[in-house]
Design an enzyme around this catalytic site. Sequence first.
Site, PDB file in Angstrom:
ATOM      1  N   LYS A 187       0.784  -1.153  -0.204  1.00 48.27           N
ATOM      2  CA  LYS A 187      -0.108   0.009  -0.012  1.00 48.27           C
ATOM      3  C   LYS A 187       0.824   1.217   0.081  1.00 48.27           C
ATOM      4  O   LYS A 187       0.530   2.166  -0.772  1.00 48.27           O
ATOM      5  CB  LYS A 187      -0.931   0.041   1.235  1.00 48.27           C
ATOM      6  CG  LYS A 187      -1.878  -0.934   1.165  1.00 48.27           C
ATOM      7  CD  LYS A 187      -2.757  -1.122   2.461  1.00 48.27           C
ATOM      8  CE  LYS A 187      -3.848  -2.362   2.500  1.00 48.27           C
ATOM      9  NZ  LYS A 187      -4.286  -2.559   3.828  1.00 48.27           N
ATOM     10  N   GLN A 212      -3.634  -1.355  10.277  1.00 47.45           N
ATOM     11  CA  GLN A 212      -3.512  -2.677   9.585  1.00 47.45           C
ATOM     12  C   GLN A 212      -4.212  -3.644  10.542  1.00 47.45           C
ATOM     13  O   GLN A 212      -3.657  -3.632  11.779  1.00 47.45           O
ATOM     14  CB  GLN A 212      -2.199  -2.912   9.189  1.00 47.45           C
ATOM     15  CG  GLN A 212      -2.060  -4.302   8.468  1.00 47.45           C
ATOM     16  CD  GLN A 212      -3.057  -3.974   7.142  1.00 47.45           C
ATOM     17  OE1 GLN A 212      -2.810  -3.146   6.313  1.00 47.45           O
ATOM     18  NE2 GLN A 212      -3.649  -5.232   6.704  1.00 47.45           N
ATOM     19  N   ASP A 243     -10.354   3.757   5.681  1.00 43.80           N
ATOM     20  CA  ASP A 243     -10.714   2.615   5.402  1.00 43.80           C
ATOM     21  C   ASP A 243     -12.202   2.405   5.733  1.00 43.80           C
ATOM     22  O   ASP A 243     -12.761   1.467   5.339  1.00 43.80           O
ATOM     23  CB  ASP A 243     -10.084   1.892   6.679  1.00 43.80           C
ATOM     24  CG  ASP A 243      -8.778   0.928   6.157  1.00 43.80           C
ATOM     25  OD1 ASP A 243      -8.705   0.670   4.895  1.00 43.80           O
ATOM     26  OD2 ASP A 243      -8.207   0.699   6.939  1.00 43.80           O
TER      27      ASP A 243
END
Length: 295
Positions: free
Chosen positions: A52, A96, A119
């Site tokens: 990412k 994460q 997210d």
Amino acid sequence: MTQLFSGKEVSTSVYESLVPRIQALKSKGITPGLAAILVGEDPASKVYVRSKTRKFTSLDLFTETIRLDAEISQNELVLEIRNVNADDRFHGILVQLPLPKHIDEDKIIKVIDPVKDVDGFHPENVGYLTVGNPRFIPCTPKGIMRILSHYDVDLSGKHVVIIGRSNIVGRPVSILTSLKKSFSNATTTICHSGTKDIRFFTKQADIIIVAMGVPNFLDKSYIKPGVVLIDVGINRVEDDSERGYTLVGDIDRKSVTDIASGLTPVPGGVGPMTIAMLVENTVEAAALQSGISLD
Ligand code: NAP
């Protein structure tokens, strides 16, 4: 013949469309920035964060990975996130997942500033999505919708069956496909480990989205001819190869080929779209926080 829906190809067109938007922000002195918070040493999480952040760097965006010890306490992690919330260089924050077992993920997600929650997991953003007025759509579900629209798969009036109900994939994609909007408007069924006869539902489906984490689960016995298949699964299956494993999806590709009309491969399907949507959400977050309209 089964058409392969290439997430690689669709993600390339997403990046092309982002270039002028990034330039517009940069011309006003704003470089979209992402903080990636990585707790512990989970090898898959490290790979995901690296791929990412590499993408951000390749697009000349700002990114920093904040690496934290697996033993970090809940309170210390909360303080780290509050620091990033207050740091103007970061328009997006990615924590994460999964986090170590002693950390309460739900509580941590709620600490992220909702306008930096690229997210889309914060309950405030889940709420906006649920009422059909999304701010940040979770990256994998957003990427799935983008693949379907790129390949002209019309959802309206169709039956979409989703296997998996996680907050990251299954649940949000079920909300998206059932919204009363021109790009969705599908009848949507969610199956999970409590579903008695998954085949009963999948055999009727026009589109099946599989997000289970069970290698090669869905084979030809689950589908009708002409179905569109979206494979979200990324599973490491150990073998004798040099790497020691092969990545496979939740769909048995060999078995369904030439029965399904379309299929996302693993790798190269949904995975690249997840990253592209993270970049897109971060660019949109930068615009939102700066009061700049990109349209
Ligand atoms: P998750 O949180 O473990 O959820 C899995 C879901 O599948 C759950 O709802 C579970 O049911 C259901 N399930 C599992 N086994 C089942 C079975 N035998 N029969 C029926 N339902 C079953 O996983 P996730 O985070 O959604 O991820 C799913 C997969 O997608 C994983 O392989 C993950 O690595 C992959 N993934 C890929 C991307 C990408 O970018 N391509 C992004 C995210 C995730 P219950 O709710 O009843 O437990």
